[in-house]
Structure formats: C-alpha cells, structure tokens
Scaffold this motif. Structure first.
Motif, PDB file in Angstrom:
ATOM      1  N   MET A 154       0.816  -1.223   0.000  1.00  0.00           N
ATOM      2  CA  MET A 154       0.000   0.000   0.000  1.00  0.00           C
ATOM      3  C   MET A 154       0.848   1.271   0.000  1.00  0.00           C
ATOM      4  O   MET A 154       0.318   2.365  -0.067  1.00  0.00           O
ATOM      5  CB  MET A 154      -0.945   0.008   1.203  1.00  0.00           C
ATOM      6  CG  MET A 154      -2.045  -1.048   1.114  1.00  0.00           C
ATOM      7  SD  MET A 154      -3.218  -0.980   2.470  1.00  0.00           S
ATOM      8  CE  MET A 154      -4.068   0.564   2.078  1.00  0.00           C
ATOM      9  N   LEU A 155       2.165   1.116   0.060  1.00  0.00           N
ATOM     10  CA  LEU A 155       3.055   2.280   0.037  1.00  0.00           C
ATOM     11  C   LEU A 155       4.007   2.245  -1.162  1.00  0.00           C
ATOM     12  O   LEU A 155       5.029   2.931  -1.160  1.00  0.00           O
ATOM     13  CB  LEU A 155       3.853   2.356   1.341  1.00  0.00           C
ATOM     14  CG  LEU A 155       3.044   2.652   2.607  1.00  0.00           C
ATOM     15  CD1 LEU A 155       3.926   2.568   3.840  1.00  0.00           C
ATOM     16  CD2 LEU A 155       2.398   4.033   2.533  1.00  0.00           C
ATOM     17  N   GLU A 156       3.655   1.481  -2.154  1.00  0.00           N
ATOM     18  CA  GLU A 156       4.498   1.388  -3.352  1.00  0.00           C
ATOM     19  C   GLU A 156       4.707   2.767  -3.970  1.00  0.00           C
ATOM     20  O   GLU A 156       3.753   3.510  -4.210  1.00  0.00           O
ATOM     21  CB  GLU A 156       3.842   0.465  -4.376  1.00  0.00           C
ATOM     22  CG  GLU A 156       4.785   0.005  -5.479  1.00  0.00           C
ATOM     23  CD  GLU A 156       5.891  -0.893  -4.958  1.00  0.00           C
ATOM     24  OE1 GLU A 156       7.041  -0.702  -5.405  1.00  0.00           O
ATOM     25  OE2 GLU A 156       5.616  -1.767  -4.110  1.00  0.00           O
ATOM     26  N   GLY A 157       5.975   3.133  -4.184  1.00  0.00           N
ATOM     27  CA  GLY A 157       6.307   4.423  -4.781  1.00  0.00           C
ATOM     28  C   GLY A 157       6.380   5.572  -3.795  1.00  0.00           C
ATOM     29  O   GLY A 157       6.748   6.690  -4.173  1.00  0.00           O
ATOM     30  N   LYS A 158       6.048   5.329  -2.539  1.00  0.00           N
ATOM     31  CA  LYS A 158       6.086   6.381  -1.524  1.00  0.00           C
ATOM     32  C   LYS A 158       7.470   6.468  -0.879  1.00  0.00           C
ATOM     33  O   LYS A 158       8.224   5.501  -0.842  1.00  0.00           O
ATOM     34  CB  LYS A 158       5.055   6.108  -0.421  1.00  0.00           C
ATOM     35  CG  LYS A 158       3.606   6.034  -0.905  1.00  0.00           C
ATOM     36  CD  LYS A 158       3.092   7.378  -1.337  1.00  0.00           C
ATOM     37  CE  LYS A 158       1.606   7.330  -1.660  1.00  0.00           C
ATOM     38  NZ  LYS A 158       1.120   8.626  -2.193  1.00  0.00           N
ATOM     39  N   VAL A 159       7.765   7.654  -0.348  1.00  0.00           N
ATOM     40  CA  VAL A 159       9.004   7.870   0.393  1.00  0.00           C
ATOM     41  C   VAL A 159       8.618   8.338   1.798  1.00  0.00           C
ATOM     42  O   VAL A 159       7.909   9.331   1.951  1.00  0.00           O
ATOM     43  CB  VAL A 159       9.905   8.920  -0.289  1.00  0.00           C
ATOM     44  CG1 VAL A 159      11.187   9.117   0.523  1.00  0.00           C
ATOM     45  CG2 VAL A 159      10.229   8.492  -1.720  1.00  0.00           C
ATOM     46  N   VAL A 160       9.084   7.608   2.794  1.00  0.00           N
ATOM     47  CA  VAL A 160       8.693   7.854   4.173  1.00  0.00           C
ATOM     48  C   VAL A 160       9.933   8.099   5.027  1.00  0.00           C
ATOM     49  O   VAL A 160      10.898   7.333   4.957  1.00  0.00           O
ATOM     50  CB  VAL A 160       7.896   6.657   4.743  1.00  0.00           C
ATOM     51  CG1 VAL A 160       7.502   6.914   6.193  1.00  0.00           C
ATOM     52  CG2 VAL A 160       6.664   6.364   3.889  1.00  0.00           C
TER      53      VAL A 160
END
Length: 302
Positions: free
Chosen positions: A1-7
C-alpha cells in the motif's frame, strides 16, 4: 500500500520506530531511517542502530538509507528531508517518533530536564515537519504522523516535561492539519502503548505500577506499525486532525477537549456566586483530579 512512496521515520533505530520503518519498507516505501542513537535520556550518539535497521530492510529486498541527525537541531532535521529528496526524489510521509525521557517528580525537575525533552519531542516535531512542508505543499499531498502519549492526553506522575511536550504535539498537529488542508496535506497523532527501552526506564514505586509495567511488556512494538503505514498511504487521504491510540490489538479514537457544562448568569458572576452557584452545578462534570493514564487503561489488553 506504500508502493512508490518515500517515508521518513525518526527514532527508527530501535523499538517502535524500527518496526514502523520495517513495515513501511515491506509495504513498498523507500525509507529514511533517522536515529541519533542516543541513550534513553538523550546522551551520546551511535549510528549503529539505524544502520542495522537499514541493513535488515535491504536484506529483505527493500530500500532504505541512514540519517543520524538530531531532530532537536533544525539543520539536522532538515537533512532528514533533504536526504529523502536527494536519494528518492520526493517525500510523502513524515513519522515523528523520536523521543527521550527524563522523568523527574515535579519539585525535582531541572530546567535542563525540561528543555531536553521539549527540544526532542515538541521542537523535533516542529523542525522535521517544517522541513517537509514546502515539498508537501508543492506536490499537493503529504502525511504527518506525530507521536503523542496518554501521559499528555490524560496525565502521569513524574512526567511534566514529557506530558507537556506530548500534549503540545497534539496542538501542533491540529494547527498543521487546519493550515495545510487546502494543500491536500493531512496531520494526525498516535498515542502508542508498547514496550520499549524508554518505558523500561520508568521505575515501579508500588505493586500496582509493577503490574502495569508487566502488562506493558506484552505490548510489542510491531503492533503500532500498521496504523502508521495506513496513515502514510493513499487509503487515508480523508483522515486528518485526529488522535488515535494503539494498545496491542486495540485501536482507539480519542476525543478532544470540548465544553461539557455551561452555566449562564444574566447579571454576571461574582466570586461568591461562583462558589455558591457555579461550583455545585459544575462539580458533577469535573474530571477526577487524581486520574492518570494507568487508571483509564488498567485492564489487560487482548
């Protein structure tokens, strides 16, 4: 669910922060693992714990980098966000988890104890969030996830500095949520219940407190991570300006202070009429002045 996100996760070398970083990476995010590596009271520095988290993420096929800056230093906090943007091209979520404890009974608390805890918790949240804000604003999206505590929401002994910082974080989060809503940016708080090295420093002064600490030992840090990952994801785009809690397999939504009783007097109040009329009408709505976090959550989690 966080594919491509930067955290970016602060305090991610150990405990709750580490579990958050691991799960976010598992869900597809590229993670900036920030941790100064200081002691529970904020002394010293060691990048080793953050590097270990990064190594574990990479070993599992994920993406992560280390940042060893102090969130209490505005320049250091800025470097966390700059490292994310330089390495991965963007920043999508900030998890303000870093913290220290300097528990002292009120009459023994020094200015140094006060300032150290406020600097890491409240000022640290401000510093990292402020650094991410221009990127969030420009891209029209972003999620701030701040860690509060029931020590601030309800109260606790020997934690005036920590409680003030944690309730201050709620006020900060609310204002960010309101100010940034037009830019598609959300801001929420989580009060975590989890065993950690910080909790382990709290002394038990009686049998009830000892039993509470034993209950805390059953609450593993990994239970906090799913809610954080959800709030970092696009599935939470309508969730902002809320206060949540996680206690083992329970998720709470906390209320905010709102008026519970109003008493009007057409000719105005005097000192005497407050004592004789307002007090009897209002007293049934007073909260228990001795109530603390452990009294509200005294039952065993499932």
């Amino acid at each position: 669910m966080l594919e491509g996100k930067v955290v970016a996760v602060t305090g991610a070398g150990r405990g709750v922060g580490r579990e958050i970083a691991l799960l976010c990476a598992q869900e597809g995010a590229s993670v900036v693992v920030n941790d100064l590596g200081a002691s529970a009271e904020g002394d010293g520095a060691d990048v080793g714990p953050a590097q270990e988290t990064v190594n574990d993420i990479k070993a599992a096929g994920g993406k992560a980098i280390v940042n060893g800056a102090s969130v209490a230093d505005p320049a250091g906090a800025t470097s966390i966000i700059e490292d994310a943007v330089k390495t991965y091209g963007r920043i999508d979520a900030v998890v303000n988890n870093a913290g220290i404890l300097r528990d002292r009974i009120w009459h023994k608390m020094s200015h140094e104890d006060w300032n150290a805890v406020i600097d890491v918790h409240l000022n640290g949240c401000f510093n990292v969030s402020k650094a991410a804000t221009p990127y969030f604003k420009d891209q029209g999206s972003g999620s701030f996830i701040h860690f509060t505590s029931t020590s601030g929401l309800i109260g606790n002994f020997g934690q005036a500095n920590y409680s003030a910082a944690k309730l201050g974080i709620v006020g900060l989060s609310q204002s960010i949520a309101l100010d940034m809503a037009r830019s598609g940016v959300r801001s929420n708080c989580i009060a975590p219940f989890a065993w950690s090295r910080l909790i382990a420093t709290i002394p038990a002064t009686n049998e009830a407190e000892a039993q509470r600490i034993e209950r805390m030992k059953t609450m593993s840090a990994d239970k906090i991570a799913p809610l954080v990952a959800f709030l970092a994801s696009d599935a939470s785009t309508e969730v902002t300006n809320q206060i949540f809690g996680v206690r083992k397999n329970e998720i709470f939504v906390f209320s905010k202070p709102r008026p519970v009783r109003t008493v009007h007097k057409s000719d105005g109040w005097t000192v005497k009429s407050i004592a004789e009329e307002f007090l009897p009408a209002a007293r049934p709505f007073f909260t228990d002045p001795t109530e603390r976090s452990g009294d509200i959550f005294g039952y065993d989690p499932i």
